[in-house]
Design a protein around this motif. Structure first.
Motif, mmCIF file in Angstrom:
data_model
loop_
_atom_site.group_PDB
_atom_site.id
_atom_site.type_symbol
_atom_site.label_atom_id
_atom_site.label_comp_id
_atom_site.label_asym_id
_atom_site.label_seq_id
_atom_site.Cartn_x
_atom_site.Cartn_y
_atom_site.Cartn_z
ATOM 1 N N ALA A 1 0.832 -1.210 0.000
ATOM 2 C CA ALA A 1 0.000 0.000 0.000
ATOM 3 C C ALA A 1 0.862 1.253 0.000
ATOM 4 C CB ALA A 1 -0.934 -0.005 1.209
ATOM 5 N N THR A 2 1.932 1.244 0.787
ATOM 6 C CA THR A 2 2.786 2.431 0.847
ATOM 7 C C THR A 2 3.594 2.598 -0.431
ATOM 8 O OG1 THR A 2 4.650 1.291 1.935
ATOM 9 C CG2 THR A 2 2.939 2.235 3.353
ATOM 10 N N CYS B 1 -4.174 5.423 1.828
ATOM 11 C CA CYS B 1 -4.216 3.967 1.686
ATOM 12 C C CYS B 1 -5.607 3.455 2.053
ATOM 13 C CB CYS B 1 -3.174 3.303 2.591
ATOM 14 S SG CYS B 1 -1.462 3.775 2.261
ATOM 15 N N ALA C 1 -0.049 -1.169 7.140
ATOM 16 C CA ALA C 1 0.234 -0.035 6.249
ATOM 17 C C ALA C 1 0.754 1.151 7.065
ATOM 18 C CB ALA C 1 -1.015 0.358 5.473
#
Length: 383
Positions: A169-170, A250, A193
């Motif tokens: 996600a990052t 996110c 995340a």
């Protein structure tokens, strides 16, 4: 062998099934010592996917290699290994580009790419919430763990899915040092995340949810907890970012996003992110969305369609990236963070249980009961 078997909506049992075994020369056979219950297991548990009754659940798995096929020469009997939830071949066009979540050879269904253990629409493979697990392409799919694997199983098992997915996600959101990041969802993936964003030196990480115990876990690592039951999460993010919005966002909830009153809205977190992230900001969507959901309360989403505020998204010049995590892109580096740098993703674990406890664990976890954040099962007993 004993295994957790799906019987229908909100019904699983621990049943004796035929032993997993070596079927091809490239297989490895693993005695599963640790297997997580994942939030995406709950979509199947609730009957919101095409997962067939009689199949074994479990795609976050770790254990000891007990047998190898004749063509396996790197992985050895006795190795402790963590298994990416993606089952990939390593030699197709997508795998060669690192897109192992979209392997072109391991899912026999026409028109689909990507396979996984015990997962709807991702091939015929049984899951690892069982005493034994067959691992196709063992040399490619087994991450051999360091010598401290026995003592740190609850850390290393997070490399199967939940931590790489949080890290993914990052990456999709292009988090850089100094960025402000907003994470929707304080479940296991959202917490991972947030953890990943902080490890990537984000200056401020905001985590949005309405479960106090999960928000408290976010605060444990230095994230800012935002309770969306108190006021608009968008307004709270804007206030914390001087009206600009977060640099990166996110989405870690998926299609079963609920408002604080319990109403389900498949598009809720997507639209809140569009409003919460700045002009030209990046949004990553790793929460699960499915192509169809016959049980969906929203007629649009029964067809797998979501209404997004595209006009605002376009006007703001934002970027949105989506898709399942290619675990092998990250698991070796994250393993080193555990072994060499003292990372402890097991901080999210709330329960460690035996396999026989799986039915009650699913029920508690599915109800989002207080204190049920991340459940770890030990199919062959505790060590």
């Amino acid at each position: 062998m004993k295994a957790v078997v799906y019987e229908g909506p909100r019904r699983v049992s621990v049943t004796t099934v035929p032993d997993a075994r070596i079927e091809r020369h490239t297989d490895a056979l693993v005695r599963v010592t640790t297997s997580n219950i994942c939030g995406s297991d709950l979509h199947m548990y609730e009957g919101r996917t095409t997962f067939e009754p009689g199949r074994v659940l479990g795609h976050e798995n770790l254990g000891e290699v007990v047998e190898i096929g004749d063509a396996v020469d790197r992985v050895k009997v006795g190795d402790m290994v963590c298994l990416p939830f993606n089952i990939s071949c390593g030699f197709c066009a997508n795998c060669e580009q690192g897109l192992t979540a979209f392997c072109l050879t391991t899912n026999p269904a026409p028109g689909l790419a990507g396979a996984a253990y015990g997962y709807a629409d991702m091939g015929p493979y049984n899951g690892g919430q069982a005493e034994l697990l067959r691992v196709p392409y063992g040399d490619y799919n087994c991450l051999v763990l360091p010598e401290d694997a026995w003592e740190k199983q609850t850390d290393y098992v997070m490399l199967a899915d939940v931590w790489p997915t949080g890290w993914h996600a990052t990456v999709l959101a292009c988090v850089h040092p100094g960025d402000t990041v907003v994470v929707y969802g304080a479940g296991p993936v959202g917490l991972m995340a947030a953890y990943s964003a902080l490890l990537r030196n984000a200056s401020c990480v905001m985590v949005i949810d309405h479960h106090p115990d999960r928000l408290a876990k976010a605060e444990e690592i230095g994230a800012i907890a935002i309770d969306d039951s108190r006021s608009s999460p968008v307004d709270q993010v804007l206030e914390l970012t001087q009206g600009m919005g977060a640099d990166r966002g996110c989405e870690c909830v998926g299609f079963q996003a609920h408002d604080p009153e319990g109403g389900e809205h498949p598009n809720m977190t997507l639209n809140n992110l569009v409003k919460s992230v700045k002009f030209t900001g990046c949004i990553a969507v790793v929460g699960l969305y499915v192509p169809r959901d016959p049980r969906g309360g929203n007629n649009l989403y029964k067809r797998g369609e979501v209404s997004i505020d595209y006009g605002t998204f376009w006007t703001k010049g934002q970027t949105m990236s989506t898709g399942q995590c290619n675990v092998k892109n990250y698991n070796r580096q994250l393993c080193s963070l555990i072994h060499e740098a003292g990372a402890r993703p097991s901080w999210i674990v709330s329960q460690e249980l035996g396999l026989d406890d799986a039915p009650k664990a699913y029920a508690h976890f599915d109800a989002r009961e207080k204190g049920w954040t991340k459940v770890v099962l030990h199919p062959n007993g505790f060590h």
